[in-house]
Write an enzyme that holds these catalytic residues in place. Sequence first.
Site, PDB file in Angstrom:
ATOM      1  CE  LYS A  53      -3.752  -2.462   2.201  1.00  0.00           C
ATOM      2  NZ  LYS A  53      -4.400  -2.965   3.404  1.00  0.00           N
ATOM      3  CD  GLN A  97      -3.524  -4.798   6.404  1.00  0.00           C
ATOM      4  OE1 GLN A  97      -3.664  -3.740   5.787  1.00  0.00           O
ATOM      5  NE2 GLN A  97      -3.821  -5.961   5.858  1.00  0.00           N
ATOM      6  CG  ASP A 120      -9.970  -0.728   4.844  1.00  0.00           C
ATOM      7  OD1 ASP A 120      -9.608  -1.193   3.747  1.00  0.00           O
ATOM      8  OD2 ASP A 120      -9.374  -0.949   5.916  1.00  0.00           O
TER       9      ASP A 120
HETATM   10  N1  GUN Z   1      -6.722  -7.299   5.784  1.00  0.00           N
HETATM   11  C1  GUN Z   1      -6.912  -7.999   4.639  1.00  0.00           C
HETATM   12  N2  GUN Z   1      -7.499  -7.236   3.693  1.00  0.00           N
HETATM   13  C2  GUN Z   1      -7.684  -6.028   4.266  1.00  0.00           C
HETATM   14  C3  GUN Z   1      -8.252  -4.807   3.784  1.00  0.00           C
HETATM   15  O1  GUN Z   1      -8.717  -4.681   2.645  1.00  0.00           O
HETATM   16  N3  GUN Z   1      -8.250  -3.780   4.666  1.00  0.00           N
HETATM   17  C4  GUN Z   1      -7.778  -3.898   5.933  1.00  0.00           C
HETATM   18  N4  GUN Z   1      -7.842  -2.842   6.722  1.00  0.00           N
HETATM   19  N5  GUN Z   1      -7.244  -5.009   6.406  1.00  0.00           N
HETATM   20  C5  GUN Z   1      -7.203  -6.068   5.573  1.00  0.00           C
END
Ligand code: GUN
Length: 284
Positions: A53, A97, A120
């Site tokens: 990211k 996350q 998100d």
């Molecule tokens: N863990 C796995 N996929 C995601 C996601 O799209 N967003 C977040 N915040 N955590 C994740």
Amino acid sequence: MTAEIINGKELSTKLKASMKIETETLKRKGIVPHLTVVLVGDNPASRSYVSGKEKASQEIGMSSEVIELPTTISETELLALIQQLNDKPSVHGILVQLPLPPHIKEQHIIEAIHPSKDVDGFHPLSIGRMITGQDTFISCTPYGIMEMLRSKNISIEGKHAVVIGRSNIVGKPIGQLLLNENATVTYCHSKTVDLKAYTTQADILIVATGVPQMINADHIKKGAVVIDVGINRNEEGKLVGDVDFESVKEKAAFITPVPRGVGPMTITMLLKNTLKAAKGLAGN
Ligand code: GUN
């Protein structure tokens, strides 16, 4: 029939090029789009997603930071940090996350993020807005899948879309987005009896089970559109999806590969959501 491949890597590159221009335009107006990612603990998979990211944000000239916290952090401390980030005008998007350590309730954290910074798309307000067809942050994987379908002008209206998987992050929202586009949607999951009876009727099949290569040509209707959300490693350590690509590509009309399918689109849509957040603050 050999299916046309929907290459998520190529589509991501194209989308990122236009987002880079958009970022530059915002910067000229004095707005530096900024994403804050919060990483709790040292789960290697989470660490790898987070660095992806960060790299993608840099690629398009967006500012990003990762706040790393120890597994021992309390829920109260994490909530206090989120409050600070909510109050900070220079932070446009906040992503915590997942998964979080078991002593922290994920839903408490998700609901603490201000909806205007919920890149998100996990906040109940974002989900409610999405279900009722209003403009909002759409969670990144389903948003990426919709962009992939759009990129090939695949018509959705009146089609039978079958979704295998009912997670809050992928299965549930992608079904709703397809419904918003007038598909007839069936949800299947681990307790579904006679899965094949449903999958063989699917014009559009979304597979998000986490079970390596469980869907093969026998599950598919000829000419179907098959979207594989899975990212798994097989016994030889090779990345594979939830779909047996080699057999299914001979029967489907469109298919997404793994890697270079849905995966790259997820991060790209996170950038798109962060730009949307930054533009919101710009009053655009
Ligand atoms: N863990 C796995 N996929 C995601 C996601 O799209 N967003 C977040 N915040 N955590 C994740």
